[in-house]
Design an enzyme around this catalytic site. Structure first.
Site, short mmCIF file in Angstrom:
data_model
loop_
_atom_site.label_atom_id
_atom_site.label_comp_id
_atom_site.label_asym_id
_atom_site.label_seq_id
_atom_site.Cartn_x
_atom_site.Cartn_y
_atom_site.Cartn_z
N ARG A 1 -13.97 -5.06 -3.55
CA ARG A 1 -14.26 -3.67 -3.92
C ARG A 1 -15.76 -3.41 -3.86
O ARG A 1 -16.22 -2.36 -3.40
CB ARG A 1 -13.71 -3.37 -5.32
CG ARG A 1 -12.20 -3.28 -5.35
CD ARG A 1 -11.67 -3.08 -6.74
NE ARG A 1 -12.05 -1.78 -7.28
CZ ARG A 1 -12.02 -1.50 -8.59
NH1 ARG A 1 -11.69 -2.44 -9.46
NH2 ARG A 1 -12.34 -0.30 -9.03
N ASP B 1 -17.81 3.04 -9.59
CA ASP B 1 -18.47 2.87 -8.29
C ASP B 1 -19.91 3.37 -8.22
O ASP B 1 -20.60 3.18 -7.22
CB ASP B 1 -17.63 3.57 -7.19
CG ASP B 1 -17.42 5.07 -7.49
OD1 ASP B 1 -16.34 5.59 -7.15
OD2 ASP B 1 -18.32 5.71 -8.10
N HIS C 1 -15.52 3.47 -18.26
CA HIS C 1 -14.90 2.19 -17.90
C HIS C 1 -15.90 1.22 -17.32
O HIS C 1 -15.55 0.34 -16.52
CB HIS C 1 -13.73 2.43 -16.91
CG HIS C 1 -12.60 3.19 -17.52
ND1 HIS C 1 -11.61 3.80 -16.79
CD2 HIS C 1 -12.32 3.48 -18.82
CE1 HIS C 1 -10.75 4.41 -17.61
NE2 HIS C 1 -11.16 4.24 -18.84
N THR D 1 -8.36 13.03 -11.52
CA THR D 1 -7.78 11.99 -12.37
C THR D 1 -6.31 12.32 -12.67
O THR D 1 -5.94 13.47 -12.84
CB THR D 1 -8.55 11.81 -13.69
OG1 THR D 1 -7.92 10.79 -14.49
CG2 THR D 1 -8.62 13.10 -14.50
C1 BV8 Z 1 -8.05 0.78 -24.78
C2 BV8 Z 1 -10.70 -1.19 -14.66
C3 BV8 Z 1 -8.30 0.37 -27.08
C4 BV8 Z 1 -11.99 -0.85 -14.08
C5 BV8 Z 1 -9.24 0.49 -15.53
C6 BV8 Z 1 -1.21 -1.84 -24.31
C7 BV8 Z 1 -2.25 -2.68 -24.68
C8 BV8 Z 1 -3.55 -2.24 -24.74
C9 BV8 Z 1 -3.84 -0.95 -24.37
C10 BV8 Z 1 -2.81 -0.15 -23.97
C11 BV8 Z 1 -1.49 -0.56 -23.95
N1 BV8 Z 1 -0.72 0.49 -23.54
C12 BV8 Z 1 -1.51 1.55 -23.28
C13 BV8 Z 1 -2.76 1.17 -23.53
C14 BV8 Z 1 -3.92 1.93 -23.35
C15 BV8 Z 1 -4.42 1.63 -21.93
C16 BV8 Z 1 -3.74 2.65 -21.03
O1 BV8 Z 1 -4.12 3.79 -21.05
N2 BV8 Z 1 -2.72 2.23 -20.27
C17 BV8 Z 1 -1.99 3.21 -19.47
C18 BV8 Z 1 -2.15 2.92 -17.99
C19 BV8 Z 1 -0.54 3.17 -19.92
N3 BV8 Z 1 -5.84 1.82 -21.99
C20 BV8 Z 1 -6.63 0.79 -22.20
O2 BV8 Z 1 -6.27 -0.37 -22.27
C21 BV8 Z 1 -8.09 1.15 -22.41
N4 BV8 Z 1 -8.58 0.49 -23.58
O3 BV8 Z 1 -7.12 1.51 -24.96
O4 BV8 Z 1 -8.72 0.11 -25.76
C22 BV8 Z 1 -7.68 -0.88 -27.55
C23 BV8 Z 1 -8.40 -2.05 -27.46
C24 BV8 Z 1 -7.84 -3.20 -27.93
C25 BV8 Z 1 -6.54 -3.17 -28.43
C26 BV8 Z 1 -5.83 -1.97 -28.47
C27 BV8 Z 1 -6.40 -0.81 -28.02
C28 BV8 Z 1 -8.92 0.69 -21.21
C29 BV8 Z 1 -8.61 1.56 -20.02
C30 BV8 Z 1 -9.50 1.17 -18.85
C31 BV8 Z 1 -8.71 0.38 -17.88
N5 BV8 Z 1 -9.52 0.07 -16.72
N6 BV8 Z 1 -9.82 -0.05 -14.46
C32 BV8 Z 1 -11.84 -0.88 -12.58
O5 BV8 Z 1 -11.73 -1.98 -12.03
O6 BV8 Z 1 -11.83 0.20 -12.00
S1 BV8 Z 1 -8.10 1.69 -15.31
C33 BV8 Z 1 -8.23 2.55 -13.87
O7 BV8 Z 1 -7.54 3.78 -14.15
C34 BV8 Z 1 -9.62 2.95 -13.43
O8 BV8 Z 1 -10.63 2.72 -14.38
C35 BV8 Z 1 -9.46 4.46 -13.26
O9 BV8 Z 1 -10.64 5.11 -13.38
C36 BV8 Z 1 -8.51 4.77 -14.33
C37 BV8 Z 1 -7.88 6.12 -14.33
O10 BV8 Z 1 -7.29 6.34 -13.08
P1 BV8 Z 1 -7.72 7.68 -12.32
O11 BV8 Z 1 -9.20 7.69 -12.19
O12 BV8 Z 1 -7.08 8.85 -12.96
O13 BV8 Z 1 -7.14 7.41 -10.88
P2 BV8 Z 1 -5.62 7.58 -10.40
O14 BV8 Z 1 -5.47 6.82 -9.14
O15 BV8 Z 1 -4.70 7.33 -11.53
O16 BV8 Z 1 -5.51 9.16 -10.08
C38 BV8 Z 1 -6.28 9.71 -9.03
C39 BV8 Z 1 -6.06 11.22 -9.06
O17 BV8 Z 1 -6.93 11.80 -8.09
C40 BV8 Z 1 -4.65 11.64 -8.70
O18 BV8 Z 1 -4.21 12.62 -9.63
C41 BV8 Z 1 -4.79 12.29 -7.32
O19 BV8 Z 1 -3.92 13.38 -7.16
C42 BV8 Z 1 -6.21 12.76 -7.35
N7 BV8 Z 1 -6.88 12.84 -6.04
C43 BV8 Z 1 -6.66 12.07 -4.95
N8 BV8 Z 1 -7.55 12.46 -3.97
C44 BV8 Z 1 -8.30 13.45 -4.49
C45 BV8 Z 1 -7.88 13.70 -5.81
N9 BV8 Z 1 -8.45 14.63 -6.60
C46 BV8 Z 1 -9.46 15.35 -6.07
N10 BV8 Z 1 -9.91 15.17 -4.82
C47 BV8 Z 1 -9.37 14.23 -4.01
N11 BV8 Z 1 -9.84 14.06 -2.75
#
Ligand code: BV8
Length: 250
Positions: free
Chosen positions: A69, A103, A118, A188
């Site tokens: 990446r 990025d 993040h 997002t």
């Molecule tokens: C936390 C790493 C508190 C960095 C990422 C069980 C255990 C622990 C936590 C959880 C759990 N269950 C749920 C959670 C919470 C969890 C979570 O949310 N899970 C979800 C998925 C169910 N969150 C966490 O764990 C967070 N920490 O809660 O801590 C805690 C702590 C300890 C104990 C308990 C609680 C940490 C979250 C961070 C995770 N890290 N990545 C890396 O390598 O990148 S996540 C990853 O998803 C990226 O960081 C990214 O930024 C993020 C969000 O994704 P999006 O940016 O939205 O991207 P996506 O592909 O999803 O969507 C793209 C969109 O763009 C689409 O809608 C598309 O239509 C659109 N698009 C496409 N092209 C275009 C466009 N829009 C405009 N223009 C275009 N051209």
């Protein structure tokens, strides 16, 4: 895609505008998103690559993914959406930029204050003693980077699932969400918490929510306006129409 006149009027009266971006804002720079049909998570397993457990179980695998990446990101440049957001810093009385992206393309485009929820992919730190290791000094020899001070694994300074977000960045994002008049959720899916709670907080504090995304998301139903286009097209158009509106309504 037309920019609603009412949105331009609201923008002209806004004291504080927030833009919160996700992977979609970097898509037009050639960086894959996570949850689109051809996204990173369609082929790879987040629990293996984006959790501390996955890293400790197989640091070589995780480093090979991040090195890949890093290599892609080092060859990409910001797109017109990034540049429009950088220009917005000087257009509104107060402008706050929050990103889930790691990025650093917002920085490359000239944004001076970027709240990285993040973390980022260019900095590293020791998982054990937390010492910071700038840049890719440990990446060139392709071996597993080990901390020379304590022998721990060096890892990318990104936030993995289950890890808490950097306090400063999230606090700044929460404050701005409470304080702003208009909140743009850009590129997002709104699936990752707690980042995805910020637009909802903004709505709870009576902000106008604008979603910029070619597709519907779980946030779409909360949005007051939806600019259904890519950010690389929608944001420069928004800025251009806004500047025209201000000139005509001085
Ligand atoms: C936390 C790493 C508190 C960095 C990422 C069980 C255990 C622990 C936590 C959880 C759990 N269950 C749920 C959670 C919470 C969890 C979570 O949310 N899970 C979800 C998925 C169910 N969150 C966490 O764990 C967070 N920490 O809660 O801590 C805690 C702590 C300890 C104990 C308990 C609680 C940490 C979250 C961070 C995770 N890290 N990545 C890396 O390598 O990148 S996540 C990853 O998803 C990226 O960081 C990214 O930024 C993020 C969000 O994704 P999006 O940016 O939205 O991207 P996506 O592909 O999803 O969507 C793209 C969109 O763009 C689409 O809608 C598309 O239509 C659109 N698009 C496409 N092209 C275009 C466009 N829009 C405009 N223009 C275009 N051209």
């Amino acid at each position: 895609m037309k920019i609603p006149e009412k949105l331009l009027e609201l923008l002209s009266k806004a004291q504080h505008v927030v833009a919160s971006t996700g992977a979609g804002v970097s898509a037009e720079s050639g960086i894959k998103t996570f949850r689109d049909p051809d996204g990173l998570w369609s082929k790879l397993k987040p629990q293996e690559l984006a959790t501390i457990e996955g890293f400790m179980a197989n640091p070589e695998l995780v480093w090979s993914w991040y090195r890949q990446r890093l290599d892609i990101i080092s060859k990409t440049v910001p797109n017109p959406g990034h540049y429009a957001l950088a220009e917005m810093e000087g257009v509104f009385p107060k402008f706050t930029l929050i990103t889930q992206n790691v990025d650093r393309l917002h920085h490359k485009a000239g944004s001076t204050i970027v709240h990285e929820l993040h973390g980022n992919i260019v900095e590293n730190h020791c998982q054990q003693c937390k010492r910071n290791y700038e840049g890719d000094v440990f990446l060139s020899d392709k071996k597993l980077p080990i901390c020379p001070e304590c022998g721990g694994y060096i890892r990318p300074s990104v936030v993995w699932f289950g890890e808490t977000l950097p306090h400063g960045a999230f606090t700044a994002g929460e404050y701005a969400s409470r304080d702003c008049d208009i909140f743009f959720s850009i590129g997002t899916s709104g699936e990752v918490q707690p980042a995805a709670s910020l637009p909802i907080i903004a709505k709870q504090f009576a902000a106008v929510l604008v979603e910029v995304n070619p597709n519907k998301t779980i946030l779409s139903n909360y949005a007051d306006y939806r600019l259904e286009d890519t950010s690389g097209k929608a944001l420069p158009k928004l800025l251009e129409e806004y500047k025209k509106y201000i000139k005509e309504n001085k």
